[in-house]
Motif scaffolding. Structure first.
Motif, mmCIF file in Angstrom:
data_model
loop_
_atom_site.group_PDB
_atom_site.id
_atom_site.type_symbol
_atom_site.label_atom_id
_atom_site.label_comp_id
_atom_site.label_asym_id
_atom_site.label_seq_id
_atom_site.Cartn_x
_atom_site.Cartn_y
_atom_site.Cartn_z
ATOM 1 N N ARG A 159 -5.159 40.180 -16.849
ATOM 2 C CA ARG A 159 -4.867 38.794 -16.661
ATOM 3 C C ARG A 159 -3.757 38.582 -15.791
ATOM 4 N NH1 ARG A 159 -9.141 36.543 -18.485
ATOM 5 N NH2 ARG A 159 -8.106 34.695 -18.845
ATOM 6 N N GLY A 188 0.204 37.823 -17.605
ATOM 7 C CA GLY A 188 -0.624 36.667 -18.103
ATOM 8 C C GLY A 188 0.446 35.717 -18.680
ATOM 9 N N SER A 207 -4.193 37.717 -23.611
ATOM 10 C CA SER A 207 -5.649 37.715 -23.293
ATOM 11 C C SER A 207 -6.128 38.836 -23.861
ATOM 12 C CB SER A 207 -5.816 38.198 -21.839
ATOM 13 O OG SER A 207 -5.112 39.354 -21.525
#
Length: 290
Positions: free
Chosen positions: A68, A181, A212
């Motif tokens: 991510r 992320g 994620s």
DNA sequence: AACTCGAACAACCGCCTAACT
DNA sequence: GAGTTAGGCGGTTGTTCGAGT
């Protein structure tokens, strides 16, 4: 593709964002039973979703190995090259971006790369999309801002008394995917809103957790499979964050290692092509995970 | 402080294809 | 062969949030 095990109750399927509880149910179910039939999954997992929705959620957010966060320069180049070559074949393009999903690639293209290419072509009518890959692109500034924002944020040095400071620092405990992320200024909204810090930060050292992929202790089975002697990849600098994921996340290097490259599972980083092969073999053994 | 606008992204929708009856 | 259904893919929409005014 009729599936004998599929029941088709006319349910008022839930729509909208997935709650952590739903994610948990889906994850638990699939990790345990696989998904021989998607339309049966929500029923058996106790979800009021349709099979399509479950499939999408799994593929795009829950499936192990997903990366991510910010796209690296090389990933951008790959997307632009392949888009120019194949058009909007996102699933095909995503196959060349380990850990990325077609949806993610598509979104990234629509929200960012498309404009970049158009802009480049506009300023250079004879230029191709691939010629626009100069490193001095304006919009990367946005990403850089994000990174800077994160680097100066409390994430790196949580206050001693902080409730999130119940273990090693976030940076040292998060894998690159979730780390990136996180620095992307938002945990995915869905988790940012719903997850407590405890959800985000796994209590187990070295766990693969993050916005994620919020693994939790219930996933010990897959966790063990995915992380034999897991070698942590912790970004050491801004450039690490920006240009890739430490040393492992770049397509060029993947290519250099001969393709398709099987990423070591311990690095929490997977080549989707390889995953496909893994998946196939698992399918044959009725131990479907992906 | 309030408002507007655009970016980002999650998720839905519709279509197509393949498999099954 | 026709109809039905599931899975997959790409397009699009809806929501959220940050930046700018």
């Amino acid at each position: 593709m009729g599936c004998g095990t599929c029941e088709k109750p006319k349910v008022n399927y839930r729509k909208g964002l997935w709650s952590p509880e739903e994610d948990q149910k889906l994850r638990d179910y699939i990790l345990k039973h696989g998904h021989s039939c998607w339309s049966a999954v929500p029923v058996k997992a106790g979800l009021q979703r349709n099979g399509k929705s479950c499939r999408l959620r799994w593929i795009n957010y829950l499936k192990p190995g997903l990366k991510r966060g910010i796209f690296s320069q090389e990933e951008e180049e790959i997307i632009m090259n392949l888009q120019a070559k194949w058009g909007n074949k996102w699933s095909r393009i995503a196959m060349h971006l380990p850990g990325r999903t077609d949806n993610e690639v598509k979104n990234y293209w629509n929200s960012y790369l498309k404009k970049k290419v158009i802009k480049a072509q506009g300023s250079d009518p004879h230029g191709s999309a691939t010629q626009s890959l100069d490193s001095t692109n304006q919009s990367l500034v946005t990403h850089e801002k994000t990174i800077n924002k994160f680097l100066s944020s409390e994430f790196l040095e949580p206050p001693e008394s902080s409730t999130r400071d119940s273990g090693p620092s976030m940076v040292h405990r998060m894998e690159f995917g979730s780390f990136k992320g996180a620095i992307q200024q938002h945990f995915p909204k869905v988790f940012a809103d719903w997850l407590s810090v405890d959800h985000v930060i796994d209590q187990r050292p070295g766990s693969f957790v993050g916005a994620s992929t919020p693994w939790n202790s219930n996933n010990s089975n897959i966790d063990e499979v995915l992380r034999p002697g897991s070698s942590q990849v912790v970004p050491q600098s801004k450039s690490d964050l920006h240009s890739g994921y430490g040393d492992t996340g770049t397509y060029g290097e993947l290519q250099a290692q001969s393709e398709p490259v099987s990423q070591t599972i311990g690095d929490e980083f997977f080549d989707l092509l390889s995953l496909g092969e893994i998946s196939d073999s698992l399918d044959m053994n009725h131990d479907v995970l992906f």
